[in-house]
Design a protein around this motif. Structure first.
Motif, PDB file in Angstrom:
ATOM      1  N   LYS A  88       0.826  -1.094  -0.077  1.00  0.00           N
ATOM      2  CA  LYS A  88      -0.051  -0.046  -0.004  1.00  0.00           C
ATOM      3  C   LYS A  88       0.980   1.256  -0.022  1.00  0.00           C
ATOM      4  CE  LYS A  88      -4.035  -2.053   2.358  1.00  0.00           C
ATOM      5  NZ  LYS A  88      -4.783  -2.096   3.547  1.00  0.00           N
ATOM      6  N   ALA A  89       1.974   1.231   0.725  1.00  0.00           N
ATOM      7  CA  ALA A  89       2.962   2.466   0.933  1.00  0.00           C
ATOM      8  C   ALA A  89       3.644   2.564  -0.407  1.00  0.00           C
ATOM      9  CB  ALA A  89       3.706   2.043   1.895  1.00  0.00           C
ATOM     10  N   ASP A  90       3.789   1.361  -1.095  1.00  0.00           N
ATOM     11  CA  ASP A  90       4.851   1.492  -2.327  1.00  0.00           C
ATOM     12  C   ASP A  90       3.810   1.965  -3.780  1.00  0.00           C
ATOM     13  OD1 ASP A  90       7.163   0.807  -3.774  1.00  0.00           O
ATOM     14  OD2 ASP A  90       5.826  -0.169  -4.917  1.00  0.00           O
ATOM     15  N   THR A  91       2.621   1.607  -3.837  1.00  0.00           N
ATOM     16  CA  THR A  91       1.647   1.783  -4.984  1.00  0.00           C
ATOM     17  C   THR A  91       1.715   3.370  -5.286  1.00  0.00           C
ATOM     18  OG1 THR A  91       0.922  -0.112  -4.740  1.00  0.00           O
ATOM     19  CG2 THR A  91      -0.328   1.264  -6.033  1.00  0.00           C
ATOM     20  N   PRO A  92       1.265   4.146  -4.322  1.00  0.00           N
ATOM     21  CA  PRO A  92       1.217   5.553  -4.550  1.00  0.00           C
ATOM     22  C   PRO A  92       2.247   6.268  -5.033  1.00  0.00           C
ATOM     23  CG  PRO A  92      -0.039   4.845  -2.500  1.00  0.00           C
ATOM     24  CD  PRO A  92       0.705   3.884  -2.826  1.00  0.00           C
ATOM     25  N   VAL A  93       3.309   5.873  -4.422  1.00  0.00           N
ATOM     26  CA  VAL A  93       4.454   6.391  -4.689  1.00  0.00           C
ATOM     27  C   VAL A  93       5.056   6.054  -6.179  1.00  0.00           C
ATOM     28  CG1 VAL A  93       7.122   6.270  -4.253  1.00  0.00           C
ATOM     29  CG2 VAL A  93       5.585   6.280  -2.497  1.00  0.00           C
ATOM     30  N   ALA A  94       4.855   4.960  -6.640  1.00  0.00           N
ATOM     31  CA  ALA A  94       5.163   4.450  -8.076  1.00  0.00           C
ATOM     32  C   ALA A  94       4.301   5.387  -8.877  1.00  0.00           C
ATOM     33  CB  ALA A  94       4.979   3.093  -8.147  1.00  0.00           C
ATOM     34  N   ALA A  95       3.046   5.331  -8.469  1.00  0.00           N
ATOM     35  CA  ALA A  95       1.819   6.138  -9.573  1.00  0.00           C
ATOM     36  C   ALA A  95       2.415   7.542  -9.542  1.00  0.00           C
ATOM     37  CB  ALA A  95       0.584   5.872  -9.020  1.00  0.00           C
ATOM     38  N   ARG A  96       2.742   8.284  -8.432  1.00  0.00           N
ATOM     39  CA  ARG A  96       3.433   9.683  -8.350  1.00  0.00           C
ATOM     40  C   ARG A  96       4.384   9.752  -9.372  1.00  0.00           C
ATOM     41  NH1 ARG A  96       2.353   9.459  -3.006  1.00  0.00           N
ATOM     42  NH2 ARG A  96       4.518   9.507  -2.604  1.00  0.00           N
ATOM     43  N   ALA A  97       5.385   8.947  -9.374  1.00  0.00           N
ATOM     44  CA  ALA A  97       6.808   8.967 -10.212  1.00  0.00           C
ATOM     45  C   ALA A  97       6.343   9.057 -11.593  1.00  0.00           C
ATOM     46  CB  ALA A  97       7.479   7.693  -9.881  1.00  0.00           C
ATOM     47  N   ASP A  98       5.246   8.430 -12.080  1.00  0.00           N
ATOM     48  CA  ASP A  98       5.262   8.693 -13.607  1.00  0.00           C
ATOM     49  C   ASP A  98       4.565  10.053 -14.012  1.00  0.00           C
ATOM     50  OD1 ASP A  98       6.049   5.962 -14.300  1.00  0.00           O
ATOM     51  OD2 ASP A  98       4.178   5.056 -13.708  1.00  0.00           O
ATOM     52  N   ASP A  99       4.064  10.668 -12.802  1.00  0.00           N
ATOM     53  CA  ASP A  99       3.634  12.107 -13.285  1.00  0.00           C
ATOM     54  C   ASP A  99       4.744  13.031 -12.866  1.00  0.00           C
ATOM     55  OD1 ASP A  99       1.211  10.999 -14.117  1.00  0.00           O
ATOM     56  OD2 ASP A  99       0.433  11.095 -11.743  1.00  0.00           O
ATOM     57  N   GLU A 100       6.023  12.741 -12.325  1.00  0.00           N
ATOM     58  CA  GLU A 100       6.638  13.762 -11.921  1.00  0.00           C
ATOM     59  C   GLU A 100       7.404  14.245 -13.098  1.00  0.00           C
ATOM     60  OE1 GLU A 100       9.850  13.988  -8.179  1.00  0.00           O
ATOM     61  OE2 GLU A 100       9.282  11.957  -9.186  1.00  0.00           O
ATOM     62  N   PRO A 101       7.915  15.433 -13.300  1.00  0.00           N
ATOM     63  CA  PRO A 101       8.591  16.115 -14.355  1.00  0.00           C
ATOM     64  C   PRO A 101       9.940  15.329 -14.652  1.00  0.00           C
ATOM     65  CG  PRO A 101       7.881  17.785 -13.053  1.00  0.00           C
ATOM     66  CD  PRO A 101       7.587  16.622 -12.280  1.00  0.00           C
ATOM     67  N   LEU A 102      10.268  14.820 -15.853  1.00  0.00           N
ATOM     68  CA  LEU A 102      11.539  14.061 -16.231  1.00  0.00           C
ATOM     69  C   LEU A 102      12.698  15.031 -15.646  1.00  0.00           C
ATOM     70  CD1 LEU A 102      12.847  11.742 -17.447  1.00  0.00           C
ATOM     71  CD2 LEU A 102      12.843  13.046 -19.667  1.00  0.00           C
ATOM     72  N   PRO A 103      12.953  16.164 -15.795  1.00  0.00           N
ATOM     73  CA  PRO A 103      14.202  16.908 -15.235  1.00  0.00           C
ATOM     74  C   PRO A 103      14.341  16.574 -13.600  1.00  0.00           C
ATOM     75  CG  PRO A 103      12.891  18.234 -16.650  1.00  0.00           C
ATOM     76  CD  PRO A 103      11.836  17.227 -16.428  1.00  0.00           C
ATOM     77  N   ARG A 104      13.366  16.787 -12.769  1.00  0.00           N
ATOM     78  CA  ARG A 104      13.557  16.463 -11.351  1.00  0.00           C
ATOM     79  C   ARG A 104      14.007  15.173 -11.233  1.00  0.00           C
ATOM     80  NH1 ARG A 104      11.265  19.100  -6.986  1.00  0.00           N
ATOM     81  NH2 ARG A 104      11.016  17.801  -5.183  1.00  0.00           N
ATOM     82  N   ARG A 105      13.150  14.106 -12.307  1.00  0.00           N
ATOM     83  CA  ARG A 105      13.791  12.806 -11.729  1.00  0.00           C
ATOM     84  C   ARG A 105      15.065  12.539 -12.089  1.00  0.00           C
ATOM     85  NH1 ARG A 105       9.458   8.949 -14.841  1.00  0.00           N
ATOM     86  NH2 ARG A 105       9.007  10.960 -15.934  1.00  0.00           N
ATOM     87  N   LYS A 106      15.520  13.163 -13.239  1.00  0.00           N
ATOM     88  CA  LYS A 106      16.944  13.124 -13.415  1.00  0.00           C
ATOM     89  C   LYS A 106      18.045  13.589 -12.610  1.00  0.00           C
ATOM     90  CE  LYS A 106      16.693  13.081 -18.677  1.00  0.00           C
ATOM     91  NZ  LYS A 106      16.840  13.881 -19.911  1.00  0.00           N
TER      92      LYS A 106
END
Length: 467
Positions: free
Chosen positions: A6-24
């Motif tokens: 449960k804790a992991d799923t929302p994090v993974a979902a938010r990750a796909d919406d996070e701007p690519l420059p921030r992820r980089k």
């Protein structure tokens, strides 16, 4: 669904919406931290003579500046992974960088060898905590692409270990051995600031609670086992009390750990992650791979000097060839994983590493030893670059909510294998009439070990596509 999931799923979902420059940017920050910690695992090797001379230390105490760092990392990796999964990656990562940075400063200011060894042990606790926490951070920020991101990220650790001796040689030649520690300070401060700003502050509890009894018994098992092996590497006989007593203590605490783990409602490390389907065989592979592929790197410069009389600076650059080989293929291997799966890159990579080790022993008559060893080292690098991403990701898809914990276990088994190989080989050559030839034979043994373990890759659960 478990609390962890449960804790992991929302994090993974938010990750796909996070701007690519921030992820980089997040990827760059954690990669810098891992590279810094992995470099410090081997950077002291080329500075050892200078340290011993300035601090008036004997060879044995000088060697402990390296050994104690490896022991500390082996001890803390599974602990940091579990704590990171429970209490949040950002907290563990930032605290690890703080500890690593402060102890790096103090190491650079050390006035005697005893102070340096103690500080190196504390520094290892910070350095060993970085990889598990950072692996979790990468996983949280890359969503559907986390398999590729983790493959690229975890390939940095062995590259940093290869680059370490080269950087150590540069610092000793143009500055001082103290520089190998002091250079970490500005980098560490920058990472603390960047991590505090750009890592999310809303991470919640990952589920579960810390099993104190399980963590202590496992720590005691690892520490006792590695101390016995390290003592063997220092020249003790295998039947001496300094070797046998720690190993017997390790067996006793290991039994207590397994007994407790089977009964505990919330074990520190579940038996599934140790011997369950896929995990058990990968733990064995990681241990033997650490011995054959990672452990031998610390021996290559010594081999070149002892057998062929190659000067220290040139012998250290042999590891550059290996690093180049890894860098050339690691990125391609990561992005091909979804097509190739895990087994094929591991099999081909293991065979390439074994071939490079065999080449190092059989030098053709009339050939330049330096050129031949460079080619052989590059081939082992290609093998590692091909196999490491697959080996890193092979079991992660089965424990998506415990990625930091699994990463910590993987690092522990590889480091333990590396320490065992170096300790046993150094114990053998210390008694050999021809150390160079004995080192060459040890490469053949390590190659044979890796070839023997290769068929077990077929037991690793296969996977293609993203996860």
């Amino acid at each position: 669904m478990t609390q962890t999931a449960k804790a992991d799923t929302p994090v993974a979902a938010r990750a796909d919406d996070e701007p690519l420059p921030r992820r980089k940017l997040v990827f760059v920050i954690v990669s810098m931290g891992l590279f810094m910690a992995s470099v410090d695992q081997t950077v002291v090797a080329t500075a050892l003579t200078s340290i011993q001379r300035e601090l008036h230390a004997g060879v044995q105490w000088g060697a402990w500046t390296i050994t104690i760092y490896s022991l500390g990392q082996v001890l803390v990796m599974p602990l940091a992974g579990k704590i990171s999964d429970i209490y949040g990656r950002k907290r563990v990562f930032v605290l690890a960088i703080v500890l690593f940075t402060v102890t790096s400063l103090l190491c650079g200011l050390s006035q005697n060898i005893y102070m340096l060894v103690v500080l190196r042990a504390i520094q290892a606790l910070g350095g060993g905590s970085i990889m598990p926490a950072a692996s979790g951070i990468v996983s949280d920020h890359f969503g559907r692409n986390r398999d590729r991101a983790l493959g690229m990220f975890t390939s940095i650790f062995p590259i940093g270990g290869v680059v370490g001796p080269i950087l150590g040689g540069i610092f000793v030649t143009y500055w001082s051995w103290r520089g190998i520690f002091l250079v970490n300070v500005p980098i560490g401060v920058a990472l603390i600031i960047l991590g505090s700003i750009f890592f999310p502050t809303t991470e919640g509890r990952r589920g579960g609670r810390l099993d104190i009894v399980g963590s202590l018994t496992m720590a005691a098992t690892i520490l006792a086992a590695m101390l016995g092996i390290a003592t063997l590497g220092d020249g003790a006989k295998w039947y001496s009390p300094g070797v046998l007593v720690p190993e017997l203590v390790a067996i006793a605490f290991g039994w207590l750990f397994v007994r407790h783990t089977r009964r505990a409602p919330h074990p520190f490390i579940s038996m599934q992650l140790l011997v369950g389907k896929g995990f058990g065989i990968m733990n064995l592979i990681n241990f033997l791979y650490g011995a054959a592929a990672i452990g031998f790197s610390a021996l290559v410069p010594l081999y070149a000097q002892e057998r062929f009389g190659i000067p220290p600076l040139e012998s250290g650059t042999l590891l550059t060839a290996r690093a180049v080989g890894m860098i050339c293929i690691a990125g391609l291997a990561v992005f091909a994983l979804r097509r190739t799966g895990y087994r094929m890159p591991m099999v081909v990579g293991f065979l390439l590493v074994s071939g490079g080790l065999v080449m190092m022993f059989f030098t053709p008559p009339g050939a330049s030893p330096y050129l031949w060893l460079s080619i052989a080292a590059a081939i082992t690098g290609l093998g590692m670059g091909l196999s490491v991403p697959a080996a890193n990701n092979a079991t992660l898809q089965f424990a998506k909510g415990q990625i930091a914990g699994v990463s910590g276990l993987r690092g522990m088994f590889r480091q333990a294998g590396s320490i065992m190989a170096v300790s046993v080989v150094t114990a053998v050559i210390a008694r050999a009439s021809d150390p160079g030839l004995s080192l060459g034979i040890s490469f053949l043994v390590l190659a044979g070990t890796l070839i023997a373990v290769t068929p077990t890759v077929l037991l690793v659960p296969e996977h293609r596509g993203s996860w």
